[in-house]
Enzyme design. Structure first.
Site: not given
Length: 288
Positions: A48, A80-81, A134, A214
């Protein structure tokens, strides 16, 4: 082995999923690598924005490339993100081969604008870099929570909007919200499997579906999500819990131990066990 996009398309066809595991320390990376060495299965390694700041962009790239060479197994490094175009592009410039631009908190047109800007920048660097957008806001944080999570289904990904979003942005992967919540929570919601099926039908075969958050989702829901079209599953909180529990246990058992390379081994092995378990679960009997 092919590009990440090729691999995820194959995973979609064969109803299996590629694991994505977040790291923020060398020891977490070692835990992931240990599991990869045992299973000989490729994975995605995610950082992240906060994790990238802690490790460093170029350092992360060098570390992953070193382990990839040692293992002889592909390790795809994902930003990520990324909450801004600048953050996403900086990771691509540093050598990340996968970029997640998360503009889901913004209005639809702004989300498209930011996501498309990242796609255009990445395409100037290499056509082999995979870009994820996203649509639908995934709530929660990557931590253990005691509160009951209330799901606002109005924030779920709209199956009728995905084709337009994919076409206008040019992304390779689409992260969706179908009941998945970041962190380990008191009441883990069940996934809307039918919504996953509808989304899968409405996007091109070349675009992979991604399930964030997840950790904590029941195995049956994971299995059904993969069959419905999920090709990439993110795990973070479970790794953090395994690492911290391993560290607490090691220090409690050996309170006078001061050598980090000794008391951190328990954390590494516990992380490895979680990653190996997830890799096996995501395969669903198939090797990608």
């Amino acid at each position: 082995m092919g590009t990440l996009n090729d691999i995820l398309q194959k995973a979609t066809r064969e109803h299996c999923a590629i694991g994505h595991f977040n790291i923020s320390t060398l020891e977490l990376l070692q835990g992931v690598v240990e599991a990869v060495g045992k299973t000989k299965t490729l994975v995605m390694i995610g950082l992240s924005e906060g994790e990238r700041k802690h490790i460093g962009l170029e350092r992360a790239v060098c570390l992953v490339k070193t382990y990839e060479s040692e293992l002889g197994v592909s390790l795809f490094l994902n930003a990520d993100h990324s909450k801004s175009v600048e953050s996403a592009c900086a990771a691509a410039d540093a050598g990340f081969n996968s970029i997640h631009i998360d503009a889901s908190e913004h209005k639809y047109e702004k989300n498209i604008e930011m996501t498309r800007a990242v796609v255009r920048h990445v395409q100037k660097i290499s056509s082999n870099i995979s870009v994820e957008g996203e649509l639908g806001f995934v709530p929660g944080e990557s931590k253990v929570g005691d509160d009951e999570i209330k799901i606002n289904e109005s924030l779920y990904t709209n199956p009728e909007a995905v084709a337009d979003f994919v076409e206008k942005t040019g992304i390779n992967r689409l992260a969706i919200f179908v009941g998945n919540v970041h962190g380990l929570n008191k009441n883990e919601p069940k996934l809307d499997i039918e919504r996953i099926r509808q989304i899968r039908k409405n996007v091109p075969e070349s675009v992979a579906l991604v399930l964030h958050a997840g950790s904590g989702i029941l195995r049956d829901d994971i299995d059904r999500a993969i069959v419905a079209g999920i090709a990439n599953i993110h795990i973070s909180t479970e790794l953090r819990v395994a690492f911290s529990d391993g560290l607490r246990h090691a220090l409690a058992e050996n309170p006078k131990e001061t050598a980090p390379h000794k008391f951190l081994q328990n954390s590494i092995h516990r992380v490895s066990d979680v990653v190996e378990e997830k890799i096996i679960a995501f395969r669903r009997g198939h090797d990608v």
